[in-house]
Scaffold this active site. Structure first.
Site, PDB file in Angstrom:
ATOM      1  CG  ASP A   1      -1.921   1.076   1.256  1.00 19.91           C
ATOM      2  OD1 ASP A   1      -2.755   1.117   0.333  1.00 19.91           O
ATOM      3  OD2 ASP A   1      -1.892   1.891   2.197  1.00 19.91           O
TER       4      ASP A   1
ATOM      5  CG  ASP B   1      -8.453   2.778  -2.882  1.00 23.83           C
ATOM      6  OD1 ASP B   1      -9.279   2.775  -1.954  1.00 23.83           O
ATOM      7  OD2 ASP B   1      -7.236   2.610  -2.690  1.00 23.83           O
TER       8      ASP B   1
END
Length: 547
Positions: free
Chosen positions: A199, A315
Protein backbone atom coordinates in the site's frame (compact mmCIF):
# COMPACT_ATOMS: atom_id res chain seq x y z
CA UNK A 1 13.06 -10.74 -21.23
CA UNK A 2 13.23 -12.94 -18.15
CA UNK A 3 10.13 -15.07 -17.61
CA UNK A 4 8.53 -15.53 -14.18
CA UNK A 5 5.36 -17.05 -12.74
CA UNK A 6 4.12 -13.72 -11.47
CA UNK A 7 4.37 -12.19 -14.94
CA UNK A 8 2.17 -14.94 -16.37
CA UNK A 9 -0.36 -14.84 -13.53
CA UNK A 10 -3.86 -13.38 -13.51
CA UNK A 11 -4.68 -11.81 -10.13
CA UNK A 12 -8.13 -11.65 -8.52
CA UNK A 13 -8.64 -9.00 -5.85
CA UNK A 14 -10.84 -10.00 -2.91
CA UNK A 15 -12.30 -7.12 -0.92
CA UNK A 16 -13.38 -9.63 1.69
CA UNK A 17 -15.89 -7.55 3.66
CA UNK A 18 -18.02 -7.32 0.50
CA UNK A 19 -17.34 -10.81 -0.85
CA UNK A 20 -19.52 -13.28 1.08
CA UNK A 21 -20.79 -13.32 4.67
CA UNK A 22 -20.81 -16.83 6.15
CA UNK A 23 -21.82 -16.07 9.74
CA UNK A 24 -24.78 -13.73 9.20
CA UNK A 25 -23.32 -10.57 10.74
CA UNK A 26 -23.65 -8.66 7.47
CA UNK A 27 -19.90 -8.46 6.82
CA UNK A 28 -17.95 -10.69 4.45
CA UNK A 29 -15.39 -12.95 6.09
CA UNK A 30 -12.66 -15.51 5.54
CA UNK A 31 -15.13 -18.38 5.90
CA UNK A 32 -17.22 -16.88 3.11
CA UNK A 33 -14.14 -16.61 0.91
CA UNK A 34 -13.31 -20.27 1.53
CA UNK A 35 -16.80 -21.22 0.38
CA UNK A 36 -16.20 -19.56 -2.98
CA UNK A 37 -12.62 -20.56 -3.76
CA UNK A 38 -13.85 -23.05 -6.38
CA UNK A 39 -15.68 -20.17 -8.07
CA UNK A 40 -12.49 -18.11 -8.24
CA UNK A 41 -10.49 -21.11 -9.46
CA UNK A 42 -13.07 -21.82 -12.18
CA UNK A 43 -12.41 -18.38 -13.63
CA UNK A 44 -8.80 -19.43 -14.22
CA UNK A 45 -7.24 -17.25 -11.51
CA UNK A 46 -3.64 -17.84 -10.41
CA UNK A 47 -3.25 -15.39 -7.51
CA UNK A 48 -5.68 -13.97 -4.96
CA UNK A 49 -4.90 -10.53 -3.52
CA UNK A 50 -6.57 -10.21 -0.12
CA UNK A 51 -7.28 -6.74 1.24
CA UNK A 52 -6.17 -6.08 4.87
CA UNK A 53 -7.47 -8.54 7.46
CA UNK A 54 -5.32 -7.33 10.38
CA UNK A 55 -6.73 -6.10 13.68
CA UNK A 56 -8.16 -2.63 13.07
CA UNK A 57 -10.71 -0.14 14.42
CA UNK A 58 -11.82 0.04 10.79
CA UNK A 59 -11.86 3.80 10.28
CA UNK A 60 -10.55 3.20 6.74
CA UNK A 61 -11.81 -0.32 6.11
CA UNK A 62 -8.74 -2.07 7.48
CA UNK A 63 -6.05 0.29 6.21
CA UNK A 64 -5.69 1.59 9.78
CA UNK A 65 -3.93 -1.32 11.48
CA UNK A 66 -3.84 -1.67 15.26
CA UNK A 67 -2.00 -5.01 15.40
CA UNK A 68 -0.07 -6.56 12.50
CA UNK A 69 -0.07 -10.01 14.09
CA UNK A 70 -3.77 -10.48 14.79
CA UNK A 71 -6.75 -11.05 12.49
CA UNK A 72 -9.67 -8.62 12.67
CA UNK A 73 -12.62 -10.32 14.40
CA UNK A 74 -14.92 -9.22 11.56
CA UNK A 75 -12.80 -11.24 9.13
CA UNK A 76 -12.28 -14.34 11.27
CA UNK A 77 -9.48 -16.01 13.18
CA UNK A 78 -5.86 -16.96 12.57
CA UNK A 79 -6.94 -20.59 12.38
CA UNK A 80 -9.39 -19.72 9.60
CA UNK A 81 -6.71 -17.78 7.79
CA UNK A 82 -4.39 -20.79 7.86
CA UNK A 83 -7.23 -22.98 6.57
CA UNK A 84 -7.85 -20.48 3.79
CA UNK A 85 -4.18 -20.41 2.81
CA UNK A 86 -4.04 -24.21 2.72
CA UNK A 87 -7.17 -24.41 0.55
CA UNK A 88 -5.85 -21.77 -1.86
CA UNK A 89 -2.63 -23.76 -2.28
CA UNK A 90 -4.51 -27.06 -2.64
CA UNK A 91 -6.38 -25.55 -5.58
CA UNK A 92 -3.11 -24.55 -7.23
CA UNK A 93 -3.49 -20.83 -6.57
CA UNK A 94 -1.38 -18.39 -4.59
CA UNK A 95 -2.31 -15.70 -2.08
CA UNK A 96 -0.77 -12.27 -1.53
CA UNK A 97 -1.62 -9.98 1.36
CA UNK A 98 -1.87 -6.23 1.66
CA UNK A 99 1.18 -4.72 3.35
CA UNK A 100 0.32 -1.38 4.97
CA UNK A 101 3.48 0.10 6.47
CA UNK A 102 3.32 3.79 5.62
CA UNK A 103 1.00 4.31 8.58
CA UNK A 104 -0.84 2.51 11.39
CA UNK A 105 -3.98 3.13 13.36
CA UNK A 106 -3.84 5.70 16.15
CA UNK A 107 -4.91 2.77 18.34
CA UNK A 108 -1.76 0.77 17.57
CA UNK A 109 0.29 0.17 20.72
CA UNK A 110 3.29 1.78 19.06
CA UNK A 111 1.45 5.07 18.57
CA UNK A 112 -0.10 5.02 22.02
CA UNK A 113 3.40 4.71 23.44
CA UNK A 114 4.78 7.31 21.04
CA UNK A 115 2.22 9.94 22.00
CA UNK A 116 2.54 9.27 25.74
CA UNK A 117 5.68 11.38 26.19
CA UNK A 118 8.24 13.32 24.17
CA UNK A 119 10.88 11.19 25.89
CA UNK A 120 9.37 7.79 25.16
CA UNK A 121 11.71 5.43 23.23
CA UNK A 122 9.05 5.03 20.54
CA UNK A 123 8.45 8.77 20.15
CA UNK A 124 10.59 8.73 17.02
CA UNK A 125 8.67 5.79 15.50
CA UNK A 126 6.20 8.40 14.24
CA UNK A 127 6.63 11.94 12.92
CA UNK A 128 6.17 14.68 15.49
CA UNK A 129 6.79 18.40 15.02
CA UNK A 130 6.11 21.58 16.98
CA UNK A 131 3.67 23.89 15.29
CA UNK A 132 4.21 27.37 13.90
CA UNK A 133 2.84 30.35 15.85
CA UNK A 134 -0.23 30.37 13.59
CA UNK A 135 -0.85 26.64 13.30
CA UNK A 136 0.56 23.38 11.87
CA UNK A 137 4.22 22.85 10.91
CA UNK A 138 3.50 23.34 7.19
CA UNK A 139 0.67 23.81 4.68
CA UNK A 140 0.53 20.29 3.27
CA UNK A 141 -2.78 18.64 2.52
CA UNK A 142 -3.47 14.95 3.16
CA UNK A 143 -5.42 12.55 0.97
CA UNK A 144 -8.43 12.67 3.31
CA UNK A 145 -8.09 15.92 5.29
CA UNK A 146 -7.28 19.60 4.73
CA UNK A 147 -4.01 19.15 6.65
CA UNK A 148 -1.45 16.39 7.15
CA UNK A 149 -1.05 17.49 10.77
CA UNK A 150 -3.14 16.92 13.89
CA UNK A 151 -2.39 18.61 17.20
CA UNK A 152 -1.99 16.33 20.22
CA UNK A 153 -2.70 18.05 23.52
CA UNK A 154 -0.80 15.48 25.59
CA UNK A 155 2.60 16.66 24.45
CA UNK A 156 1.79 19.91 22.66
CA UNK A 157 3.05 18.76 19.27
CA UNK A 158 1.58 17.79 15.91
CA UNK A 159 1.76 14.32 14.38
CA UNK A 160 1.88 13.69 10.64
CA UNK A 161 -0.67 11.68 8.65
CA UNK A 162 -0.82 11.31 4.87
CA UNK A 163 -4.40 10.06 5.18
CA UNK A 164 -6.96 10.43 7.99
CA UNK A 165 -5.99 11.75 11.41
CA UNK A 166 -6.66 8.23 12.72
CA UNK A 167 -3.80 6.97 10.50
CA UNK A 168 -0.48 8.44 11.75
CA UNK A 169 2.51 7.91 9.46
CA UNK A 170 5.43 5.80 10.60
CA UNK A 171 8.89 7.37 10.65
CA UNK A 172 10.96 5.23 8.30
CA UNK A 173 14.11 7.14 9.20
CA UNK A 174 14.12 5.17 12.46
CA UNK A 175 16.16 1.95 11.98
CA UNK A 176 14.49 0.18 14.92
CA UNK A 177 11.09 0.78 13.36
CA UNK A 178 12.27 -0.60 10.02
CA UNK A 179 13.61 -3.78 11.62
CA UNK A 180 10.31 -4.29 13.43
CA UNK A 181 8.49 -4.00 10.11
CA UNK A 182 10.82 -6.53 8.50
CA UNK A 183 10.23 -8.93 11.40
CA UNK A 184 6.49 -8.66 10.82
CA UNK A 185 6.89 -9.29 7.08
CA UNK A 186 8.91 -12.45 7.78
CA UNK A 187 6.19 -13.64 10.13
CA UNK A 188 3.57 -13.62 7.37
CA UNK A 189 5.87 -14.99 4.70
CA UNK A 190 6.81 -17.82 7.03
CA UNK A 191 3.11 -18.64 7.31
CA UNK A 192 3.34 -19.48 3.61
CA UNK A 193 1.81 -16.47 1.86
CA UNK A 194 3.05 -15.81 -1.65
CA UNK A 195 3.83 -12.12 -1.54
CA UNK A 196 2.58 -8.62 -0.83
CA UNK A 197 0.62 -5.87 -2.48
CA UNK A 198 2.31 -2.87 -0.86
CA UNK A 199 0.00 0.00 0.00
CA UNK A 200 1.27 3.48 -1.05
CA UNK A 201 4.79 2.14 -0.66
CA UNK A 202 6.42 5.17 -2.29
CA UNK A 203 5.18 7.44 0.51
CA UNK A 204 7.60 6.02 3.11
CA UNK A 205 10.26 8.70 2.61
CA UNK A 206 9.30 12.29 3.45
CA UNK A 207 10.67 15.53 2.08
CA UNK A 208 13.52 16.67 4.29
CA UNK A 209 12.58 19.67 6.42
CA UNK A 210 8.87 19.49 5.49
CA UNK A 211 8.94 22.79 3.54
CA UNK A 212 5.71 24.60 2.69
CA UNK A 213 4.32 23.65 -0.74
CA UNK A 214 3.79 26.31 -3.39
CA UNK A 215 0.63 24.48 -4.48
CA UNK A 216 -0.51 22.43 -1.48
CA UNK A 217 -3.58 21.11 -3.32
CA UNK A 218 -1.21 19.11 -5.56
CA UNK A 219 -0.20 16.44 -3.07
CA UNK A 220 2.54 14.73 -5.09
CA UNK A 221 5.04 16.03 -2.50
CA UNK A 222 3.87 13.11 -0.35
CA UNK A 223 5.63 10.51 -2.48
CA UNK A 224 8.78 9.55 -4.41
CA UNK A 225 11.08 11.48 -2.12
CA UNK A 226 14.85 10.99 -1.64
CA UNK A 227 15.57 7.90 0.43
CA UNK A 228 12.67 5.77 -0.81
CA UNK A 229 14.84 3.53 -2.97
CA UNK A 230 17.32 2.96 -0.16
CA UNK A 231 14.44 1.81 2.06
CA UNK A 232 13.09 -0.59 -0.55
CA UNK A 233 16.51 -1.98 -1.39
CA UNK A 234 17.09 -2.62 2.30
CA UNK A 235 13.67 -4.30 2.52
CA UNK A 236 14.64 -6.49 -0.39
CA UNK A 237 17.97 -7.45 1.17
CA UNK A 238 16.51 -8.08 4.60
CA UNK A 239 13.33 -9.89 3.56
CA UNK A 240 12.06 -10.13 0.00
CA UNK A 241 15.00 -11.76 -1.79
CA UNK A 242 14.85 -14.75 0.55
CA UNK A 243 11.41 -15.91 -0.65
CA UNK A 244 9.89 -17.00 -3.99
CA UNK A 245 7.13 -14.42 -3.93
CA UNK A 246 5.33 -11.71 -5.88
CA UNK A 247 5.61 -8.06 -4.88
CA UNK A 248 3.52 -5.28 -6.37
CA UNK A 249 3.80 -1.71 -5.16
CA UNK A 250 0.98 0.81 -5.16
CA UNK A 251 2.92 3.80 -6.44
CA UNK A 252 1.05 7.04 -7.17
CA UNK A 253 2.60 10.20 -8.66
CA UNK A 254 5.05 8.36 -10.95
CA UNK A 255 6.07 8.72 -14.56
CA UNK A 256 7.26 5.64 -16.46
CA UNK A 257 10.86 6.69 -15.90
CA UNK A 258 10.26 7.00 -12.15
CA UNK A 259 8.41 3.71 -12.12
CA UNK A 260 11.34 1.83 -13.62
CA UNK A 261 13.44 2.82 -10.61
CA UNK A 262 11.10 0.73 -8.44
CA UNK A 263 10.86 -2.37 -10.63
CA UNK A 264 13.88 -2.44 -12.94
CA UNK A 265 15.42 -5.91 -13.10
CA UNK A 266 18.70 -4.74 -11.57
CA UNK A 267 17.21 -2.40 -8.96
CA UNK A 268 16.53 -5.15 -6.41
CA UNK A 269 13.42 -3.47 -5.07
CA UNK A 270 9.98 -4.69 -6.28
CA UNK A 271 8.71 -6.95 -9.06
CA UNK A 272 5.93 -4.80 -10.44
CA UNK A 273 3.75 -1.80 -9.66
CA UNK A 274 0.39 -0.08 -9.93
CA UNK A 275 0.66 3.39 -11.40
CA UNK A 276 -2.32 5.73 -11.51
CA UNK A 277 -1.97 7.75 -14.67
CA UNK A 278 -5.25 6.14 -15.72
CA UNK A 279 -7.23 5.52 -12.53
CA UNK A 280 -6.38 8.82 -10.81
CA UNK A 281 -5.70 11.13 -13.73
CA UNK A 282 -8.32 10.05 -16.29
CA UNK A 283 -11.72 10.55 -14.60
CA UNK A 284 -13.63 9.60 -17.77
CA UNK A 285 -12.66 7.68 -20.88
CA UNK A 286 -10.08 9.45 -23.08
CA UNK A 287 -8.82 7.05 -25.74
CA UNK A 288 -6.10 9.35 -27.07
CA UNK A 289 -4.69 9.80 -23.58
CA UNK A 290 -5.00 6.10 -22.81
CA UNK A 291 -2.98 5.21 -25.90
CA UNK A 292 -0.29 7.69 -24.88
CA UNK A 293 -0.12 6.17 -21.39
CA UNK A 294 0.20 2.62 -22.69
CA UNK A 295 2.86 3.61 -25.20
CA UNK A 296 5.00 5.52 -22.71
CA UNK A 297 4.93 2.77 -20.08
CA UNK A 298 5.66 0.06 -22.62
CA UNK A 299 8.65 1.92 -24.03
CA UNK A 300 10.07 2.51 -20.55
CA UNK A 301 9.56 -1.12 -19.46
CA UNK A 302 10.07 -3.07 -22.67
CA UNK A 303 13.58 -4.30 -21.82
CA UNK A 304 13.27 -4.53 -18.04
CA UNK A 305 10.63 -4.00 -15.43
CA UNK A 306 7.01 -5.16 -15.43
CA UNK A 307 3.70 -3.32 -15.40
CA UNK A 308 0.19 -4.07 -14.11
CA UNK A 309 -3.07 -3.65 -16.01
CA UNK A 310 -6.26 -2.63 -14.22
CA UNK A 311 -9.09 -0.14 -14.54
CA UNK A 312 -10.81 -0.57 -11.17
CA UNK A 313 -10.21 -1.77 -7.63
CA UNK A 314 -11.51 -1.04 -4.13
CA UNK A 315 -10.41 2.61 -4.49
CA UNK A 316 -11.72 3.27 -7.99
CA UNK A 317 -15.18 3.20 -9.54
CA UNK A 318 -16.21 0.04 -11.37
CA UNK A 319 -14.75 0.07 -14.85
CA UNK A 320 -17.93 -0.62 -16.83
CA UNK A 321 -19.58 2.46 -15.27
CA UNK A 322 -16.57 4.74 -15.48
CA UNK A 323 -14.91 3.75 -18.74
CA UNK A 324 -17.53 1.63 -20.50
CA UNK A 325 -21.30 1.82 -20.89
CA UNK A 326 -23.29 0.41 -17.99
CA UNK A 327 -26.60 0.84 -19.76
CA UNK A 328 -27.49 -0.50 -23.21
CA UNK A 329 -24.01 -1.87 -23.87
CA UNK A 330 -23.04 -3.09 -20.41
CA UNK A 331 -22.28 -6.66 -21.49
CA UNK A 332 -20.48 -5.67 -24.67
CA UNK A 333 -18.37 -2.96 -23.02
CA UNK A 334 -17.53 -5.17 -20.03
CA UNK A 335 -16.15 -7.79 -22.41
CA UNK A 336 -14.39 -5.17 -24.51
CA UNK A 337 -12.60 -3.70 -21.50
CA UNK A 338 -11.63 -7.21 -20.39
CA UNK A 339 -10.16 -7.94 -23.82
CA UNK A 340 -8.03 -4.82 -23.55
CA UNK A 341 -6.78 -5.39 -19.99
CA UNK A 342 -5.87 -9.04 -20.64
CA UNK A 343 -3.97 -8.36 -23.88
CA UNK A 344 -1.94 -5.25 -22.98
CA UNK A 345 1.61 -5.64 -21.61
CA UNK A 346 1.68 -6.43 -17.89
CA UNK A 347 -0.10 -8.53 -15.29
CA UNK A 348 -3.92 -8.26 -15.47
CA UNK A 349 -5.98 -7.76 -12.31
CA UNK A 350 -9.64 -8.69 -11.89
CA UNK A 351 -11.52 -6.90 -9.13
CA UNK A 352 -14.27 -9.02 -7.57
CA UNK A 353 -17.57 -8.58 -9.43
CA UNK A 354 -15.86 -7.23 -12.52
CA UNK A 355 -16.19 -10.69 -14.06
CA UNK A 356 -20.00 -10.34 -14.11
CA UNK A 357 -20.06 -6.67 -15.10
CA UNK A 358 -21.09 -5.19 -11.74
CA UNK A 359 -21.76 -1.46 -11.95
CA UNK A 360 -21.28 1.59 -9.78
CA UNK A 361 -24.06 2.83 -7.50
CA UNK A 362 -25.73 6.11 -6.60
CA UNK A 363 -26.95 6.34 -3.02
CA UNK A 364 -29.41 9.14 -2.33
CA UNK A 365 -27.85 10.60 0.85
CA UNK A 366 -24.36 11.04 2.23
CA UNK A 367 -25.36 8.98 5.29
CA UNK A 368 -25.61 5.89 3.07
CA UNK A 369 -21.95 6.17 2.11
CA UNK A 370 -19.06 4.69 4.11
CA UNK A 371 -16.05 6.04 2.17
CA UNK A 372 -14.07 8.15 4.66
CA UNK A 373 -12.40 10.15 1.88
CA UNK A 374 -15.78 11.05 0.36
CA UNK A 375 -17.40 11.87 3.70
CA UNK A 376 -14.51 14.11 4.77
CA UNK A 377 -14.55 15.90 1.41
CA UNK A 378 -18.32 16.35 1.65
CA UNK A 379 -17.96 17.92 5.10
CA UNK A 380 -15.17 20.19 3.87
CA UNK A 381 -17.11 21.42 0.85
CA UNK A 382 -20.31 21.99 2.85
CA UNK A 383 -18.19 24.07 5.22
CA UNK A 384 -17.30 26.31 2.28
CA UNK A 385 -20.98 27.09 1.77
CA UNK A 386 -21.75 24.78 -1.17
CA UNK A 387 -25.20 23.23 -1.46
CA UNK A 388 -25.37 19.67 -0.05
CA UNK A 389 -27.12 18.19 -3.11
CA UNK A 390 -24.54 19.76 -5.43
CA UNK A 391 -21.64 18.40 -3.39
CA UNK A 392 -23.13 14.90 -3.18
CA UNK A 393 -23.77 14.82 -6.93
CA UNK A 394 -20.19 15.92 -7.68
CA UNK A 395 -18.65 13.27 -5.41
CA UNK A 396 -20.80 10.29 -6.38
CA UNK A 397 -19.13 9.28 -9.69
CA UNK A 398 -15.69 8.63 -8.17
CA UNK A 399 -16.69 7.57 -4.66
CA UNK A 400 -14.78 4.51 -3.56
CA UNK A 401 -18.08 2.95 -2.46
CA UNK A 402 -18.95 2.41 -6.12
CA UNK A 403 -16.66 -0.61 -6.04
CA UNK A 404 -17.36 -1.69 -2.46
CA UNK A 405 -21.00 -2.78 -2.63
CA UNK A 406 -21.44 -6.50 -1.84
CA UNK A 407 -20.97 -9.14 -4.52
CA UNK A 408 -24.23 -9.99 -6.22
CA UNK A 409 -24.36 -13.78 -6.01
CA UNK A 410 -28.01 -14.32 -6.95
CA UNK A 411 -31.43 -12.70 -7.06
CA UNK A 412 -32.44 -13.52 -3.49
CA UNK A 413 -32.62 -11.02 -0.63
CA UNK A 414 -29.40 -9.00 -0.29
CA UNK A 415 -28.15 -10.71 -3.49
CA UNK A 416 -27.20 -13.83 -1.55
CA UNK A 417 -24.37 -11.93 0.15
CA UNK A 418 -25.69 -12.32 3.70
CA UNK A 419 -28.60 -13.60 5.74
CA UNK A 420 -28.17 -10.58 8.01
CA UNK A 421 -28.20 -6.85 7.35
CA UNK A 422 -25.37 -6.01 4.90
CA UNK A 423 -22.74 -3.58 6.14
CA UNK A 424 -23.28 -1.61 2.93
CA UNK A 425 -26.37 -1.57 0.79
CA UNK A 426 -26.42 -3.96 -2.14
CA UNK A 427 -26.65 -2.37 -5.58
CA UNK A 428 -30.38 -2.38 -6.46
CA UNK A 429 -29.67 -3.98 -9.86
CA UNK A 430 -28.72 -7.33 -8.31
CA UNK A 431 -31.82 -9.02 -9.73
CA UNK A 432 -30.51 -8.44 -13.25
CA UNK A 433 -26.76 -8.63 -12.57
CA UNK A 434 -25.61 -11.58 -10.47
CA UNK A 435 -23.26 -14.56 -10.51
CA UNK A 436 -26.05 -17.15 -10.75
CA UNK A 437 -27.39 -15.63 -13.97
CA UNK A 438 -23.94 -15.28 -15.50
CA UNK A 439 -22.96 -18.87 -14.75
CA UNK A 440 -26.17 -20.09 -16.40
CA UNK A 441 -25.55 -18.21 -19.68
CA UNK A 442 -23.09 -19.54 -22.26
CA UNK A 443 -22.30 -16.08 -23.65
CA UNK A 444 -21.96 -14.33 -20.28
CA UNK A 445 -19.28 -11.90 -19.18
CA UNK A 446 -17.99 -14.57 -16.78
CA UNK A 447 -17.65 -17.11 -19.61
CA UNK A 448 -15.79 -14.54 -21.71
CA UNK A 449 -13.33 -13.89 -18.88
CA UNK A 450 -12.75 -17.64 -18.64
CA UNK A 451 -11.91 -17.79 -22.33
CA UNK A 452 -9.54 -14.81 -22.19
CA UNK A 453 -7.69 -16.19 -19.17
CA UNK A 454 -7.42 -19.65 -20.75
CA UNK A 455 -5.92 -18.09 -23.88
CA UNK A 456 -3.34 -16.26 -21.77
CA UNK A 457 -2.23 -19.56 -20.23
CA UNK A 458 -1.64 -21.19 -23.62
CA UNK A 459 -0.36 -18.29 -25.74
CA UNK A 460 2.80 -16.60 -24.50
CA UNK A 461 2.29 -13.84 -27.05
CA UNK A 462 -0.38 -12.39 -24.74
CA UNK A 463 2.17 -12.15 -21.93
CA UNK A 464 5.56 -11.50 -23.50
CA UNK A 465 4.75 -10.28 -27.01
CA UNK A 466 6.13 -7.00 -28.30
CA UNK A 467 3.47 -4.26 -28.30
CA UNK A 468 2.78 -1.81 -31.12
CA UNK A 469 -0.12 0.62 -31.52
CA UNK A 470 -1.75 0.10 -34.92
CA UNK A 471 -4.40 2.80 -34.61
CA UNK A 472 -2.62 6.14 -34.54
CA UNK A 473 -5.06 8.96 -35.17
CA UNK A 474 -8.15 6.79 -34.68
CA UNK A 475 -10.60 8.60 -32.41
CA UNK A 476 -12.71 5.64 -31.29
CA UNK A 477 -10.75 2.55 -32.34
CA UNK A 478 -7.84 1.12 -30.40
CA UNK A 479 -5.90 -1.49 -32.34
CA UNK A 480 -2.53 -2.94 -31.42
CA UNK A 481 -0.38 -5.92 -32.19
CA UNK A 482 1.46 -8.32 -29.90
CA UNK A 483 4.28 -10.31 -31.54
CA UNK A 484 6.48 -13.11 -30.23
CA UNK A 485 8.60 -15.79 -31.94
CA UNK A 486 6.98 -15.32 -35.34
CA UNK A 487 3.42 -15.18 -33.99
CA UNK A 488 1.44 -11.93 -34.23
CA UNK A 489 -1.95 -11.16 -32.74
CA UNK A 490 -3.95 -8.09 -33.72
CA UNK A 491 -6.37 -6.71 -31.11
CA UNK A 492 -9.09 -4.38 -32.41
CA UNK A 493 -11.41 -2.51 -30.05
CA UNK A 494 -14.28 -0.14 -30.83
CA UNK A 495 -14.63 2.07 -27.80
CA UNK A 496 -17.87 3.80 -28.72
CA UNK A 497 -21.61 3.23 -28.90
CA UNK A 498 -21.60 3.68 -32.69
CA UNK A 499 -20.42 1.54 -35.56
CA UNK A 500 -16.86 2.30 -36.63
CA UNK A 501 -14.64 1.15 -39.46
CA UNK A 502 -11.00 0.18 -39.21
CA UNK A 503 -8.58 -0.36 -42.05
CA UNK A 504 -5.61 -2.62 -41.45
CA UNK A 505 -2.17 -1.02 -41.77
CA UNK A 506 -0.46 -1.68 -45.10
CA UNK A 507 2.22 -3.67 -43.30
CA UNK A 508 -0.40 -6.32 -42.47
CA UNK A 509 -1.79 -6.65 -46.00
CA UNK A 510 0.09 -9.86 -46.81
CA UNK A 511 -0.52 -11.43 -43.41
CA UNK A 512 -4.25 -10.64 -43.45
CA UNK A 513 -4.89 -13.24 -46.15
CA UNK A 514 -3.99 -15.94 -43.62
CA UNK A 515 -5.73 -14.32 -40.65
CA UNK A 516 -7.55 -16.56 -38.22
CA UNK A 517 -10.15 -15.49 -35.68
CA UNK A 518 -9.08 -15.99 -32.03
CA UNK A 519 -11.86 -14.48 -29.94
CA UNK A 520 -14.41 -11.68 -29.96
CA UNK A 521 -17.18 -10.37 -27.77
CA UNK A 522 -19.87 -10.47 -30.49
CA UNK A 523 -20.92 -13.12 -32.98
CA UNK A 524 -18.34 -13.16 -35.77
CA UNK A 525 -17.44 -16.60 -36.99
CA UNK A 526 -15.29 -15.78 -40.02
CA UNK A 527 -12.18 -13.78 -40.84
CA UNK A 528 -13.43 -12.57 -44.22
CA UNK A 529 -13.52 -8.87 -43.38
CA UNK A 530 -10.01 -8.74 -41.94
CA UNK A 531 -8.73 -10.55 -45.03
CA UNK A 532 -10.32 -7.85 -47.18
CA UNK A 533 -8.49 -5.20 -45.15
CA UNK A 534 -11.38 -3.20 -43.71
CA UNK A 535 -13.55 -4.13 -40.75
CA UNK A 536 -16.93 -2.77 -39.75
CA UNK A 537 -16.96 -2.70 -35.96
CA UNK A 538 -20.20 -2.75 -34.02
CA UNK A 539 -20.60 -0.70 -30.79
CA UNK A 540 -18.05 -1.83 -28.19
CA UNK A 541 -16.90 -4.71 -30.34
CA UNK A 542 -13.63 -6.43 -29.47
CA UNK A 543 -11.75 -8.72 -31.86
CA UNK A 544 -8.51 -10.64 -31.77
CA UNK A 545 -6.97 -12.16 -34.90
CA UNK A 546 -3.88 -14.25 -35.34
CA UNK A 547 -1.96 -13.05 -38.41
Amino acid sequence: MNRAWWKEAVVYQVYWRSFLDANGDGIGDLEGLMLKLDYIKSLGIDVIWLNPIYESPDKDNGYDIADYYRIMAKAGTMEQFKQLLDKVHELGMKLIMDLVVNHTSEQHAWFEESRSSVDHPKRDWYIWKPGKPDGPPNNWRSYFEPSTWTYDERTGEYYFHSFAKEQPDLNWENPELRQEIYRMMRFWLDQGIDGFRMDVINLLAKLEGFPDAEHPENIDYLGNNPGIHEYLQEMNREVLQHYDIMTVGEIPFVTPEDGLLYVGDNRKELHTLFHFQVADDMPTWDLARYKEIQESWYEAFRHEGWNSQFLNNHDHTRQVSRYGNDGQYRVQSAKQLATMIHTLPGTPYVFQGEEIGMTGVRFSTIDEYHDIAMKNKYKEEIGKGRAPDEVLHSLQPLSRDNSRTPIQWDGSKHAGFTEGQPWMQVNPNYGEINVERDLAAQDSIFAYYQQLIALRKTHAVMVYGDYRDQSSGEEHVYAYSRSLDGETWLVILNHSDREQSYRLPASFADRATNASFVIGNLDRSTSDEVREGTLRLRPYEALIYSL
